[in-house]
Design a protein around this motif. Structure first.
Motif, mmCIF file in Angstrom:
data_model
loop_
_atom_site.group_PDB
_atom_site.id
_atom_site.type_symbol
_atom_site.label_atom_id
_atom_site.label_comp_id
_atom_site.label_asym_id
_atom_site.label_seq_id
_atom_site.Cartn_x
_atom_site.Cartn_y
_atom_site.Cartn_z
ATOM 1 N N ILE A 81 2.766 17.844 -15.708
ATOM 2 C CA ILE A 81 3.871 18.039 -17.283
ATOM 3 C C ILE A 81 3.320 17.867 -18.097
ATOM 4 N N GLY A 82 2.075 16.660 -17.951
ATOM 5 C CA GLY A 82 1.380 16.466 -19.571
ATOM 6 C C GLY A 82 0.955 15.059 -19.712
ATOM 7 N N TRP A 83 0.220 14.356 -20.310
ATOM 8 C CA TRP A 83 -0.562 13.181 -20.943
ATOM 9 C C TRP A 83 1.121 11.924 -20.584
ATOM 10 N N GLY A 84 1.992 12.945 -22.019
ATOM 11 C CA GLY A 84 3.011 12.303 -22.196
ATOM 12 C C GLY A 84 3.958 11.600 -21.332
ATOM 13 N N ALA A 85 4.055 12.727 -20.053
ATOM 14 C CA ALA A 85 5.262 11.930 -19.116
ATOM 15 C C ALA A 85 4.054 11.226 -18.123
ATOM 16 N N LEU A 86 3.407 11.458 -18.030
ATOM 17 C CA LEU A 86 2.483 10.263 -16.956
ATOM 18 C C LEU A 86 2.420 9.270 -17.721
ATOM 19 N N VAL A 87 1.769 8.890 -19.181
ATOM 20 C CA VAL A 87 2.215 7.459 -19.430
ATOM 21 C C VAL A 87 3.514 6.992 -19.412
ATOM 22 N N VAL A 88 4.261 7.570 -19.831
ATOM 23 C CA VAL A 88 5.934 7.057 -19.951
ATOM 24 C C VAL A 88 6.584 6.970 -18.094
ATOM 25 N N GLY A 89 5.995 8.042 -17.423
ATOM 26 C CA GLY A 89 6.454 7.619 -16.065
ATOM 27 C C GLY A 89 6.400 6.215 -15.411
ATOM 28 N N TRP A 90 4.567 6.073 -15.580
ATOM 29 C CA TRP A 90 4.270 4.772 -15.171
ATOM 30 C C TRP A 90 4.806 3.487 -16.075
ATOM 31 N N PHE A 91 5.023 3.647 -16.876
ATOM 32 C CA PHE A 91 5.715 2.321 -18.250
ATOM 33 C C PHE A 91 7.152 2.606 -17.705
ATOM 34 N N ALA A 92 8.118 3.441 -17.178
ATOM 35 C CA ALA A 92 9.331 3.232 -17.286
ATOM 36 C C ALA A 92 9.551 3.040 -15.870
ATOM 37 N N ALA A 93 8.736 2.574 -14.769
ATOM 38 C CA ALA A 93 8.639 2.314 -13.417
ATOM 39 C C ALA A 93 8.750 0.378 -13.569
ATOM 40 N N PHE A 94 7.990 -0.214 -14.199
ATOM 41 C CA PHE A 94 7.387 -1.363 -14.185
ATOM 42 C C PHE A 94 8.879 -1.554 -15.430
ATOM 43 N N LEU A 95 9.718 -1.189 -16.404
ATOM 44 C CA LEU A 95 10.105 -1.445 -17.516
ATOM 45 C C LEU A 95 11.927 -1.369 -16.766
ATOM 46 N N LEU A 96 12.345 -0.566 -16.205
ATOM 47 C CA LEU A 96 13.279 -0.435 -15.183
ATOM 48 C C LEU A 96 13.451 -1.896 -14.378
ATOM 49 N N GLY A 97 12.314 -1.634 -13.286
ATOM 50 C CA GLY A 97 12.355 -2.594 -12.048
ATOM 51 C C GLY A 97 12.530 -3.662 -12.750
ATOM 52 N N LEU B 138 0.688 -1.289 -0.283
ATOM 53 C CA LEU B 138 0.311 0.200 -0.064
ATOM 54 C C LEU B 138 1.085 1.584 0.229
ATOM 55 N N GLY B 139 2.317 1.703 0.656
ATOM 56 C CA GLY B 139 3.065 2.035 0.757
ATOM 57 C C GLY B 139 3.348 2.349 -0.807
ATOM 58 N N ASP B 140 3.583 2.052 -1.605
ATOM 59 C CA ASP B 140 3.510 2.367 -3.466
ATOM 60 C C ASP B 140 2.273 2.780 -3.798
ATOM 61 N N VAL B 141 1.068 2.165 -3.800
ATOM 62 C CA VAL B 141 -0.638 2.927 -3.483
ATOM 63 C C VAL B 141 -0.366 4.629 -4.091
ATOM 64 N N LYS B 142 0.240 5.001 -2.337
ATOM 65 C CA LYS B 142 0.514 6.017 -2.390
ATOM 66 C C LYS B 142 0.973 6.967 -2.801
ATOM 67 N N LEU B 143 2.650 6.425 -2.671
ATOM 68 C CA LEU B 143 3.265 7.057 -3.592
ATOM 69 C C LEU B 143 2.894 7.095 -5.290
ATOM 70 N N ALA B 144 2.301 6.279 -5.013
ATOM 71 C CA ALA B 144 1.817 6.421 -6.794
ATOM 72 C C ALA B 144 0.796 7.350 -7.013
ATOM 73 N N PRO C 23 11.271 2.712 -4.962
ATOM 74 C CA PRO C 23 13.146 3.834 -5.955
ATOM 75 C C PRO C 23 12.760 3.064 -7.406
ATOM 76 N N TRP C 24 12.643 2.297 -7.971
ATOM 77 C CA TRP C 24 11.589 1.843 -9.506
ATOM 78 C C TRP C 24 10.804 2.639 -9.698
ATOM 79 N N MET C 25 9.659 3.450 -8.654
ATOM 80 C CA MET C 25 8.750 4.241 -9.172
ATOM 81 C C MET C 25 8.706 5.613 -8.863
ATOM 82 N N LEU C 26 10.469 5.946 -8.382
ATOM 83 C CA LEU C 26 10.762 7.482 -8.416
ATOM 84 C C LEU C 26 11.178 7.394 -9.733
ATOM 85 N N LEU C 27 12.259 6.707 -10.092
ATOM 86 C CA LEU C 27 12.885 6.006 -11.321
ATOM 87 C C LEU C 27 12.371 6.354 -12.547
#
Length: 262
Positions: free
Chosen positions: A198-214, A182-188, A237-241
């Motif tokens: 910033i924008g819709w593109g930033a939102l989608v890429v930021g969400w996808f990049a966390a799972f890709l990098l992790g 649930l800590g990840d949910v709150k951070l999300a 950390p991967w969510m933040l990155l």
């Protein structure tokens, strides 16, 4: 002017990094971050002001306590230096703008949360939950942009991004509880607030990049025999990155991808 902003942010980041060392150590233990003053864990002597200059004091003391010679972890100057560089990068990216305080705050809390999650696999509510009102107030100021053109649609987009990211992560936890906490949910929700601003593109890429990098990191660990399918890996950390990737490169990446489709 840009050089002065970057220099100021870098020096400010060094000081904040020193404070974050205290936060990272005390918050998981439920201790106050302001009292008592920092002291050597071996001899108990309080840290003198002249020995509390970020990075420089550690170098001058050669990494040891002035009173008893107890080694001081390299982590302390490393956190200070990394925070200083990160703040300088934010200053370069934002420039002298009303958005600068919002993203400096995000950078600071990100360093603390990443380190705490790596140490304890926890994302403390005492740091995450206040980031909602603080982020909202600072991004409202950035959207208002006194002296310039206001952009309150960015603020609406930020709230939508916050709700969307929170909802997606909550759904993941409900479907597969072992995957994250649930800590990840709150951070999300906090990250969605900034990415959406910033924008819709930033939102989608930021969400996808966390799972890709992790995911890449997890596969690398398993391939080297350092983790198994049931190994718990901190995801914060991967969510933040991933959010950092979305903030900096999300919009151009989304534009490039849509260009390929059309």
């Amino acid at each position: 002017m840009t050089t002065l902003v970057v220099l100021f942010c870098g020096l400010f980041g060094l000081a904040i990094g020193s404070f974050l060392n205290v936060v990272v150590w005390r918050v998981p233990r439920g201790e106050s971050v302001v009292h008592p003053p920092s002291a050597c864990p071996r001899c108990g002597h309080a840290i003198r002001s002249r020995d509390n200059v970020p990075v420089l004091s550690w170098l001058l003391l050669r990494g040891r306590c002035r009173d008893c010679g107890e080694p001081i972890s390299r982590r302390y100057p490393t956190v200070e230096l990394v925070t200083g560089l990160l703040f300088a990068a934010v200053g370069l990216w934002c420039g002298l703008s009303w958005a600068l305080p919002a993203f400096l705050y995000l950078a600071g809390v990100s360093v603390a949360l990443a380190l705490i999650d790596l140490d304890t696999q926890r994302l403390p509510d005492v740091l995450v939950l206040p980031s909602y009102p603080v982020g909202l107030v600072l991004l409202t100021l950035a959207s208002w942009n006194p002296g310039g053109a206001a952009d309150f649609w960015a603020l609406v987009r930020a709230v939508i991004g916050c709700l969307a990211m929170f909802g997606i992560y909550l759904l993941i936890v409900l479907v597969y509880p072992r995957g994250m906490g649930l800590g990840d949910v709150k951070l999300a929700g906090v990250l969605g607030l900034y990415l959406g601003w910033i924008g819709w593109g930033a939102l989608v890429v930021g969400w996808f990049a966390a799972f890709l990098l992790g995911g890449v990191f997890g596969i690398a660990l398993m391939s080297r025999g350092k983790a198994g399918r049931r190994t718990q890996i901190p995801f914060g950390p991967w969510m933040l990155l991933g959010a950092a990737v979305g903030l900096v490169a999300g919009q151009p990446v989304a534009t490039w991808y849509l260009g390929l489709l059309t």
